[in-house]
Write a protein that holds these residues in place. Structure first.
Motif, PDB file in Angstrom:
ATOM      1  N   GLY A 215       0.841  -1.155  -0.033  1.00  0.00           N
ATOM      2  CA  GLY A 215      -0.118   0.127  -0.013  1.00  0.00           C
ATOM      3  C   GLY A 215       0.863   1.116  -0.011  1.00  0.00           C
ATOM      4  N   ARG A 216       0.058   2.487  -0.045  1.00  0.00           N
ATOM      5  CA  ARG A 216       0.923   3.816  -0.220  1.00  0.00           C
ATOM      6  C   ARG A 216      -0.305   4.699   0.170  1.00  0.00           C
ATOM      7  NH1 ARG A 216       3.899   4.473  -5.302  1.00  0.00           N
ATOM      8  NH2 ARG A 216       3.637   2.252  -5.268  1.00  0.00           N
ATOM      9  N   VAL A 217       0.380   5.824   0.598  1.00  0.00           N
ATOM     10  CA  VAL A 217      -0.498   7.227   0.758  1.00  0.00           C
ATOM     11  C   VAL A 217       0.324   8.257   0.132  1.00  0.00           C
ATOM     12  CG1 VAL A 217      -1.122   8.954   2.305  1.00  0.00           C
ATOM     13  CG2 VAL A 217      -1.563   6.469   2.999  1.00  0.00           C
TER      14      VAL A 217
ATOM     15  N   GLU B  69      -1.460  13.758 -12.541  1.00  0.00           N
ATOM     16  CA  GLU B  69      -2.387  13.353 -13.479  1.00  0.00           C
ATOM     17  C   GLU B  69      -1.869  12.067 -14.249  1.00  0.00           C
ATOM     18  OE1 GLU B  69      -3.672  16.457 -15.725  1.00  0.00           O
ATOM     19  OE2 GLU B  69      -4.597  17.717 -14.124  1.00  0.00           O
ATOM     20  N   PHE B  70      -0.678  11.946 -14.739  1.00  0.00           N
ATOM     21  CA  PHE B  70      -0.171  10.965 -15.577  1.00  0.00           C
ATOM     22  C   PHE B  70       0.015   9.625 -14.364  1.00  0.00           C
ATOM     23  CE2 PHE B  70       4.176   8.749 -15.671  1.00  0.00           C
ATOM     24  CZ  PHE B  70       3.827   8.136 -16.817  1.00  0.00           C
ATOM     25  N   GLU B  71       0.182  10.071 -13.094  1.00  0.00           N
ATOM     26  CA  GLU B  71       0.825   9.064 -12.321  1.00  0.00           C
ATOM     27  C   GLU B  71      -0.624   8.144 -11.938  1.00  0.00           C
ATOM     28  OE1 GLU B  71       3.853   8.252  -8.745  1.00  0.00           O
ATOM     29  OE2 GLU B  71       2.166   9.819  -8.193  1.00  0.00           O
ATOM     30  N   PHE B  72      -1.480   8.893 -11.568  1.00  0.00           N
ATOM     31  CA  PHE B  72      -2.861   8.461 -11.403  1.00  0.00           C
ATOM     32  C   PHE B  72      -3.387   7.601 -12.619  1.00  0.00           C
ATOM     33  CE2 PHE B  72      -4.203  11.746  -7.857  1.00  0.00           C
ATOM     34  CZ  PHE B  72      -3.127  11.442  -7.273  1.00  0.00           C
TER      35      PHE B  72
ATOM     36  N   PRO C  45      -4.271   1.187 -12.509  1.00  0.00           N
ATOM     37  CA  PRO C  45      -3.995  -0.306 -12.641  1.00  0.00           C
ATOM     38  C   PRO C  45      -3.514  -0.955 -11.474  1.00  0.00           C
ATOM     39  CG  PRO C  45      -3.170   0.964 -14.549  1.00  0.00           C
ATOM     40  CD  PRO C  45      -3.539   1.833 -13.586  1.00  0.00           C
ATOM     41  N   ASN C  46      -2.706  -0.435 -10.545  1.00  0.00           N
ATOM     42  CA  ASN C  46      -1.990  -1.053  -9.627  1.00  0.00           C
ATOM     43  C   ASN C  46      -2.991  -1.202  -8.367  1.00  0.00           C
ATOM     44  OD1 ASN C  46       0.228  -0.560 -11.056  1.00  0.00           O
ATOM     45  ND2 ASN C  46       1.146   0.903  -9.524  1.00  0.00           N
ATOM     46  N   PHE C  47      -4.130  -0.269  -8.266  1.00  0.00           N
ATOM     47  CA  PHE C  47      -5.125  -0.406  -7.460  1.00  0.00           C
ATOM     48  C   PHE C  47      -6.227  -1.791  -7.721  1.00  0.00           C
ATOM     49  CE2 PHE C  47      -9.465   0.253  -6.237  1.00  0.00           C
ATOM     50  CZ  PHE C  47      -9.451   0.604  -5.025  1.00  0.00           C
ATOM     51  N   MET C  48      -6.285  -1.683  -9.055  1.00  0.00           N
ATOM     52  CA  MET C  48      -6.950  -2.935  -9.561  1.00  0.00           C
ATOM     53  C   MET C  48      -6.290  -4.234  -9.456  1.00  0.00           C
ATOM     54  SD  MET C  48      -9.701  -1.181 -10.629  1.00  0.00           S
ATOM     55  CE  MET C  48     -10.779  -2.136 -11.794  1.00  0.00           C
ATOM     56  N   ALA C  49      -4.961  -4.191  -9.270  1.00  0.00           N
ATOM     57  CA  ALA C  49      -4.077  -5.157  -9.116  1.00  0.00           C
ATOM     58  C   ALA C  49      -3.875  -5.759  -7.744  1.00  0.00           C
ATOM     59  CB  ALA C  49      -2.888  -5.118  -9.685  1.00  0.00           C
ATOM     60  N   GLY C  50      -4.595  -4.829  -6.912  1.00  0.00           N
ATOM     61  CA  GLY C  50      -4.504  -5.308  -5.535  1.00  0.00           C
ATOM     62  C   GLY C  50      -3.774  -4.163  -4.581  1.00  0.00           C
ATOM     63  N   GLU C  51      -3.227  -3.210  -4.981  1.00  0.00           N
ATOM     64  CA  GLU C  51      -2.253  -2.219  -4.058  1.00  0.00           C
ATOM     65  C   GLU C  51      -3.418  -1.382  -3.481  1.00  0.00           C
ATOM     66  OE1 GLU C  51       1.517   0.738  -3.975  1.00  0.00           O
ATOM     67  OE2 GLU C  51       0.780  -0.101  -5.685  1.00  0.00           O
ATOM     68  N   ASP C  52      -3.269  -1.165  -2.007  1.00  0.00           N
ATOM     69  CA  ASP C  52      -4.118  -0.419  -1.257  1.00  0.00           C
ATOM     70  C   ASP C  52      -3.430   1.118  -1.435  1.00  0.00           C
ATOM     71  OD1 ASP C  52      -5.882   1.198   0.498  1.00  0.00           O
ATOM     72  OD2 ASP C  52      -4.890   0.289   2.299  1.00  0.00           O
ATOM     73  N   ILE C  53      -4.109   2.058  -2.437  1.00  0.00           N
ATOM     74  CA  ILE C  53      -3.590   3.334  -2.682  1.00  0.00           C
ATOM     75  C   ILE C  53      -4.514   4.481  -1.868  1.00  0.00           C
ATOM     76  CG2 ILE C  53      -2.879   5.211  -4.613  1.00  0.00           C
ATOM     77  CD1 ILE C  53      -2.507   2.423  -6.233  1.00  0.00           C
ATOM     78  N   ARG C  54      -4.005   5.210  -1.363  1.00  0.00           N
ATOM     79  CA  ARG C  54      -4.596   6.309  -0.499  1.00  0.00           C
ATOM     80  C   ARG C  54      -4.290   7.655  -0.944  1.00  0.00           C
ATOM     81  NH1 ARG C  54      -8.081   3.949   3.257  1.00  0.00           N
ATOM     82  NH2 ARG C  54      -8.389   5.776   4.431  1.00  0.00           N
ATOM     83  N   ILE C  55      -5.040   8.889  -0.531  1.00  0.00           N
ATOM     84  CA  ILE C  55      -4.576  10.042  -1.154  1.00  0.00           C
ATOM     85  C   ILE C  55      -4.727  10.895   0.076  1.00  0.00           C
ATOM     86  CG2 ILE C  55      -4.836  12.168  -2.742  1.00  0.00           C
ATOM     87  CD1 ILE C  55      -3.886   9.610  -4.186  1.00  0.00           C
ATOM     88  N   LEU C  56      -3.922  11.794   0.599  1.00  0.00           N
ATOM     89  CA  LEU C  56      -4.021  12.690   1.632  1.00  0.00           C
ATOM     90  C   LEU C  56      -3.849  14.155   0.946  1.00  0.00           C
ATOM     91  CD1 LEU C  56      -3.873  13.468   4.398  1.00  0.00           C
ATOM     92  CD2 LEU C  56      -1.666  13.010   4.718  1.00  0.00           C
ATOM     93  N   ASP C  57      -5.136  14.671   0.798  1.00  0.00           N
ATOM     94  CA  ASP C  57      -5.135  16.091   0.066  1.00  0.00           C
ATOM     95  C   ASP C  57      -5.061  17.022   1.224  1.00  0.00           C
ATOM     96  OD1 ASP C  57      -5.841  18.264  -1.298  1.00  0.00           O
ATOM     97  OD2 ASP C  57      -7.535  17.435  -1.936  1.00  0.00           O
TER      98      ASP C  57
ATOM     99  N   ALA D 129      -0.870   8.805   8.217  1.00  0.00           N
ATOM    100  CA  ALA D 129      -1.154   9.135   6.932  1.00  0.00           C
ATOM    101  C   ALA D 129      -2.456   8.341   6.528  1.00  0.00           C
ATOM    102  CB  ALA D 129       0.256   8.636   6.033  1.00  0.00           C
ATOM    103  N   VAL D 130      -2.497   6.872   6.852  1.00  0.00           N
ATOM    104  CA  VAL D 130      -3.774   5.938   6.554  1.00  0.00           C
ATOM    105  C   VAL D 130      -5.085   6.902   7.292  1.00  0.00           C
ATOM    106  CG1 VAL D 130      -4.699   3.803   6.836  1.00  0.00           C
ATOM    107  CG2 VAL D 130      -2.341   3.919   6.364  1.00  0.00           C
ATOM    108  N   ALA D 131      -4.840   7.112   8.563  1.00  0.00           N
ATOM    109  CA  ALA D 131      -6.024   7.768   9.224  1.00  0.00           C
ATOM    110  C   ALA D 131      -6.453   9.031   8.583  1.00  0.00           C
ATOM    111  CB  ALA D 131      -5.732   8.041  10.875  1.00  0.00           C
ATOM    112  N   GLU D 132      -5.707   9.776   8.026  1.00  0.00           N
ATOM    113  CA  GLU D 132      -5.897  11.125   7.357  1.00  0.00           C
ATOM    114  C   GLU D 132      -6.231  11.308   5.970  1.00  0.00           C
ATOM    115  OE1 GLU D 132      -6.448  13.984   8.989  1.00  0.00           O
ATOM    116  OE2 GLU D 132      -5.944  12.895  11.061  1.00  0.00           O
ATOM    117  N   SER D 133      -6.132  10.039   5.211  1.00  0.00           N
ATOM    118  CA  SER D 133      -6.292   9.871   3.694  1.00  0.00           C
ATOM    119  C   SER D 133      -7.454   9.107   3.652  1.00  0.00           C
ATOM    120  CB  SER D 133      -5.230   9.141   3.228  1.00  0.00           C
ATOM    121  OG  SER D 133      -5.048   7.816   3.642  1.00  0.00           O
ATOM    122  N   VAL D 134      -7.648   9.376   2.183  1.00  0.00           N
ATOM    123  CA  VAL D 134      -9.088   8.556   1.742  1.00  0.00           C
ATOM    124  C   VAL D 134      -8.544   7.463   0.699  1.00  0.00           C
ATOM    125  CG1 VAL D 134     -10.558  10.373   2.149  1.00  0.00           C
ATOM    126  CG2 VAL D 134      -9.509  10.315  -0.103  1.00  0.00           C
ATOM    127  N   PRO D 135      -9.552   6.487   0.524  1.00  0.00           N
ATOM    128  CA  PRO D 135      -8.920   5.478  -0.655  1.00  0.00           C
ATOM    129  C   PRO D 135      -8.927   6.354  -2.173  1.00  0.00           C
ATOM    130  CG  PRO D 135     -10.740   4.566   0.825  1.00  0.00           C
ATOM    131  CD  PRO D 135     -10.489   6.105   1.268  1.00  0.00           C
TER     132      PRO D 135
END
Length: 171
Positions: free
Chosen positions: A70-72, A84-87, A93-105, A158-164
């Motif tokens: 996973g990552r934040v 925009e490119f990275e997302f 695709p990485n999310f669809m493959a099983g990586e837990d990706i979260r965003i802290l805006d 980071a996990v507590a303050e972010s969203v999927p």
């Protein structure tokens, strides 16, 4: 200790339960991505449902083995062209493959992780500091020789303050 090559790749093969990353930059200048970034600029997009790469295949294997990655990513809007490119090119695709990706805006709020640099953490015991130039060019990957506890706390915050990732895209 500088990590590169086989020693670096081994970290992803050898972790037992979790590999986790904190990303803090609006841009990473990765030479291997130059062609893909140009294609993105030209309007080429990947289909996250059908896209396959060694990275996504590894994510699928890890998930089947009960190992999680996973990552934040700490971001601020407007998104940089690179984000925009990275997302589009990697996160979907990485999310669809099983990586837990979260965003802290942190656009309209205080960053709960000020001055924390990028890092990878493996099994909450091994920390690798990711060092970059201000423009996102990687300088090094260094094994942290100290206590991992502060990094475990950074992960918790980071996990507590972010969203999927998908929730961020829908917002």
């Amino acid at each position: 200790m500088f990590l590169d090559g086989e020693e670096w790749r081994a970290k992803f093969r050898q972790f037992r339960s979790e590999a986790w990353r904190l990303e803090t930059l609006p841009q990473y200048l990765v030479p291997q991505e130059a062609e893909e970034l140009e294609a993105f600029r030209a309007g080429v997009r990947v289909d996250p449902l059908t896209y396959s790469s060694p990275y996504t295949e590894r994510l699928k294997r890890q998930r089947a083995e009960g190992r999680h990655q996973g990552r934040v990513h700490v971001i601020s809007r407007p998104l940089s062209e690179y984000l925009e490119f990275e997302f589009s090119r990697y996160y979907e695709p990485n999310f669809m493959a099983g990586e837990d990706i979260r965003i802290l805006d942190v656009t309209d709020r205080e960053n709960p992780l000020p001055d924390v640099q990028d890092f990878w953490m493996f099994d909450r015991s091994t920390v690798v500091l990711m060092r970059y130039e201000p423009d996102g060019t990687q300088i090094s990957r260094e094994l942290h020789e100290g206590d991992p506890e502060p990094f475990i706390e950074y992960q918790r915050i980071a996990v507590a303050e972010s969203v999927p990732f998908l929730d961020f895209l829908r917002a």
